[in-house]
Design an enzyme around this catalytic site. Sequence first.
Site, PDB file in Angstrom:
ATOM      1  CE  LYS A  40      -0.631  25.860   6.592  1.00 53.66           C
ATOM      2  NZ  LYS A  40       0.003  25.253   8.019  1.00 53.66           N
ATOM      3  NE  ARG A 109      -0.311  30.627  10.683  1.00 52.03           N
ATOM      4  CZ  ARG A 109      -0.975  29.094  11.958  1.00 52.03           C
ATOM      5  NH1 ARG A 109      -0.565  27.731  12.200  1.00 52.03           N
ATOM      6  NH2 ARG A 109      -1.403  29.486  12.829  1.00 52.03           N
ATOM      7  N   GLY A 118       2.874  19.109   9.747  1.00 49.93           N
ATOM      8  CA  GLY A 118       3.760  19.009  10.628  1.00 49.93           C
ATOM      9  C   GLY A 118       5.610  19.173  10.350  1.00 49.93           C
ATOM     10  CG  MET A 120       7.950  22.201   5.284  1.00 46.42           C
ATOM     11  SD  MET A 120       7.716  21.811   3.960  1.00 46.42           S
ATOM     12  CE  MET A 120       6.141  22.174   3.938  1.00 46.42           C
ATOM     13  NE  ARG A 353      -4.217  19.355   7.712  1.00 43.81           N
ATOM     14  CZ  ARG A 353      -2.961  19.561   8.819  1.00 43.81           C
ATOM     15  NH1 ARG A 353      -1.915  20.288   7.703  1.00 43.81           N
ATOM     16  NH2 ARG A 353      -3.571  19.518   9.591  1.00 43.81           N
ATOM     17  CG  HIS A 468       4.191  14.588  15.011  1.00 44.84           C
ATOM     18  ND1 HIS A 468       5.280  14.077  14.789  1.00 44.84           N
ATOM     19  CD2 HIS A 468       4.233  15.583  13.769  1.00 44.84           C
ATOM     20  CE1 HIS A 468       5.758  14.103  13.680  1.00 44.84           C
ATOM     21  NE2 HIS A 468       5.085  14.781  12.825  1.00 44.84           N
ATOM     22  CD  GLU A 742      10.308 -15.073 -15.759  1.00 40.23           C
ATOM     23  OE1 GLU A 742       9.885 -14.447 -14.743  1.00 40.23           O
ATOM     24  OE2 GLU A 742      10.055 -16.417 -16.117  1.00 40.23           O
ATOM     25  CB  SER A 761       1.827 -14.353 -17.308  1.00 39.02           C
ATOM     26  OG  SER A 761       2.201 -13.921 -16.047  1.00 39.02           O
ATOM     27  N   GLY A 763       6.189 -11.819 -16.400  1.00 36.57           N
ATOM     28  CA  GLY A 763       6.607 -11.624 -15.348  1.00 36.57           C
ATOM     29  C   GLY A 763       8.369 -10.553 -14.937  1.00 36.57           C
ATOM     30  CG  ASN A 765       8.736  -9.863  -8.793  1.00 32.18           C
ATOM     31  OD1 ASN A 765       8.480  -8.858  -9.362  1.00 32.18           O
ATOM     32  ND2 ASN A 765       8.382 -10.695  -8.768  1.00 32.18           N
ATOM     33  CG  ASP A 766      13.318 -13.594 -13.105  1.00 33.40           C
ATOM     34  OD1 ASP A 766      14.268 -12.732 -12.289  1.00 33.40           O
ATOM     35  OD2 ASP A 766      12.566 -13.936 -12.369  1.00 33.40           O
ATOM     36  CB  CYS A 829       2.064 -13.256 -12.746  1.00 31.68           C
ATOM     37  SG  CYS A 829       3.178 -13.284 -13.780  1.00 31.68           S
ATOM     38  CE1 TYR A 849      -2.638 -12.607 -14.984  1.00 33.93           C
ATOM     39  CE2 TYR A 849      -4.103 -13.298 -17.107  1.00 33.93           C
ATOM     40  CZ  TYR A 849      -2.908 -13.519 -16.997  1.00 33.93           C
ATOM     41  OH  TYR A 849      -1.776 -14.058 -16.421  1.00 33.93           O
TER      42      TYR A 849
END
Length: 882
Positions: A40, A109, A118, A120, A353, A468, A742, A761, A763, A765-766, A829, A849
Amino acid sequence: MSLTITQNSPAWKDARPVDANYVYDFDEPSEGGRALLGGKGIGLAEMTQMGVPVPAGFTITTDACRAFMRDGDLPAGLAEQVDEHVRRLEAKTGKSFGSTEDPLLVSVRSGAAISMPGMMDTILNLGMNDAAAEGLAARTGNPRFAYDSYRRLIQMFGETADGIDGHAFESALTALKKQRGVQLDTELTADDLRELIGTYKEIYRREIGSDFPTDAREQLLRSVRAVFRSWETPRAQVYRRAHDIADDLGTAVNVMQMVFGNKGDRSGTGVAFTRDPSTGASGVVGEYLANAQGEDVVAGIRTPQPLDAMREAMPDAYRQFIETAERLEAHYRDMQDVEFTVEDDKLYLLQTRAAKRTAAAALRAAVAMVDEGLITKEEAIRRIDPSQLDQLLHPMIDPKAKLEVAAKGLNASPGAASGGIVFDADSAVERSKNGPVVLVRWETTPDDIHGMIAAEGILTVHGGMTSHAAVVARGMGKPCVAGCEGLELRDGTATIGGTTLREGDVITIDGGTGTVYIGEVPLVPPQLNDDFETILGWADEARRLTVRTNADTPEDAARAREFGAQGIGLTRTEHMFFGEERLPVVQQMILAEDEAGRRAALDRLLPFQQSDFEGIFEAMAGLPVTIRLLDPPLHEFLPAEDQATDERMRQRIRSLHEANPMLGTRGCRLGLMYPEIYEMQIRAIARAARAVHERTGAAPLVEVMHPLVAFQEELKRLRALTEHVWAEEAPDVAHLVGTMIELPRAAMRADEIAEYADFFSFGTNDLTQTALGFSRDDAEGKFLTKYLQDGILQRNPFETLDASGVGDLMRIAVERGRSVKDGIKLGICGEHGGDPQSIAFCEEIGLDYVSCSPFRVPLARLAAAQAALAKAGTGEYVAAGG
Ligand code: PEP
Ligand code: MG
């Protein structure tokens, strides 16, 4: 001069130069930019510089806020600097702060570097007290206005600086209106308001135990403290977490001469967008409220009129406003959200803004701005938030369905949502654990933020397009219908038309049309429009990373291809084992006494697998398809022990039990323990590839992937098995053999493993589970939630790649893998393949990729383009305002 500090001094880290400058006038140059002045503040400074009419004022920096957070009080020297800038403001305006004759009134403000609408606090009309109100009344000849301004100060200050519950004030106001037999605040007379001030002061005394402070300087400094404190309120913290905003940015405070929209019929206040924030259509749209102060519009307390009402009421100010709004858009080269006030026909801009907008509006505006020559294609790509694209990929209400509309409101944020209704934010959080909910409120306030996050959609009785609820819902990409006056809320029920609903009853809202339906309604898949295709087309030109999809069925594969997937990065074959006809055969295989028994069952499974693969290969003709061999531990295919149908099954279930299956007999370990399982899968893949090749002439590029490899020897043996079976089944069809990375050991020994791999690839997640030692199922919803709340971790590592830890392992694997095999294909992946920040990391380390779920493919295309442009330093965009 700076303090002399040494590294040995215990306070050296915290000491600040005594002459640090914490305050800048709007027309005073500063070097800190947005980070120092907040959005602001920088917007006000820039508008002042452009000659846009902005009330005079100054900004207290985010540095001061950070010092406040650290020390729990205003930093040394700040109060004196504020005094000095107040003196300058007095000189500019010819009024004096604290005067009872012609008082200078100011607003305070908040304004962080990143917009938090909204979230703060704001306090208006500081400098008012009994005598000043009389002075102002006499001076302006408008006592009603003077008392109205004063009663607002007592309320806002009481709520914000001292934490008094706003309802105490609201109910006093409502009671007075009832007593006088009037509907609107504006119908109360000056005397009424004077009486109200008395009541408000009593409320203040009752709640706080002391009198409302009448000293202007005290009011100002306490307000500054209150704004700084508001940075740390729970609602602000929740908002920051939801929007990935760092906790240590702090907020600036803007102190500005008050201009008055509540001075009478020649005054008013409004909020406007330079383009439609729902659709992106060109032309200024907005809302206006005559004889009111800004908070009335933003807080949704009174439902405002469209901007056209202002054109009729005050054509000159209207014209000047439209011209200014257009100038601001041209200056920032982006759609703006502008707040303004008209005082006695004179226009002032209070804020500008970058406008929060729906995904459809973001795309429309970006394409239009490129056509208008305002921005380049690269800029257009970089300013779309990839996670927002999700909005466009969600189902909408079937336009052909014949439905009975229960109520109509404003189309505040598009998309359709069905769910059980809840009437407060806490219930939204609770009930959403058991199914989708729609949050139904009179209006929302920043305290409802956690409920809005939990709900599928938001419906409010009150408030306009800039209330809001509307602004926050658009920012979150959630459907919202606001200002739905056909809805009544009473005693924990909602009445729509003649129907009374209770918590949990299902409704559907369509935020694109503003309609509300009772019950669930048929939805259809989303329609992708031309703007979407245009921007993604530009993104495709800009990106280097290929985008694949994770898909286990031909339908998923086909959908992903429509979204632009360039192949499959992961087919989880175990999902094919769960069909009704298959699971019993899989169970027979697992329960078999010996290899011969297993082979008999596997022979029956082979045709199922082959036909699945054929479907996928056809959907992905001409593109690469990675198929992962069986990964989960076998017990996942068996029922719980107490559901075993005979003793043998019970025993087998018991024997397969593992203390920690995530680290147990799974992944390639299965393929080495029971080679016949992988053999069947490889045979099915090879036969399918050959059949599709013969049938269509277009073979996919098949990639056979072995999961959870840790040692070179594992892959060496499994590769031999793969090549052996492939040679028997499809010697003429090209294929690759590779592995997932992985496990940390696989990353560290990637050079050895690469000798037997055509591709890696990741992995993730693991890899995240094993690198962090976090079991995902045990972390999320338990200690990980606490870690995120307490700031031990900034992000969920299962959503956004832990770039410094897990990322380092990936970096090592890339380097070591390529050191022995330059052209080895590298992809990801894990879930992170669809997360924009993680995609940027994949670009940085040079993967080939990313692969993600079908619905995330468009997002990944855009994120990959943004990552490539960021790396090249092209099209950078910094949003205006805050
Ligand atoms: C992974 O571990 O990242 C992965 C893709 O495999 P899954 O999620 O099936 O374990
Ligand atoms: Mg895995």
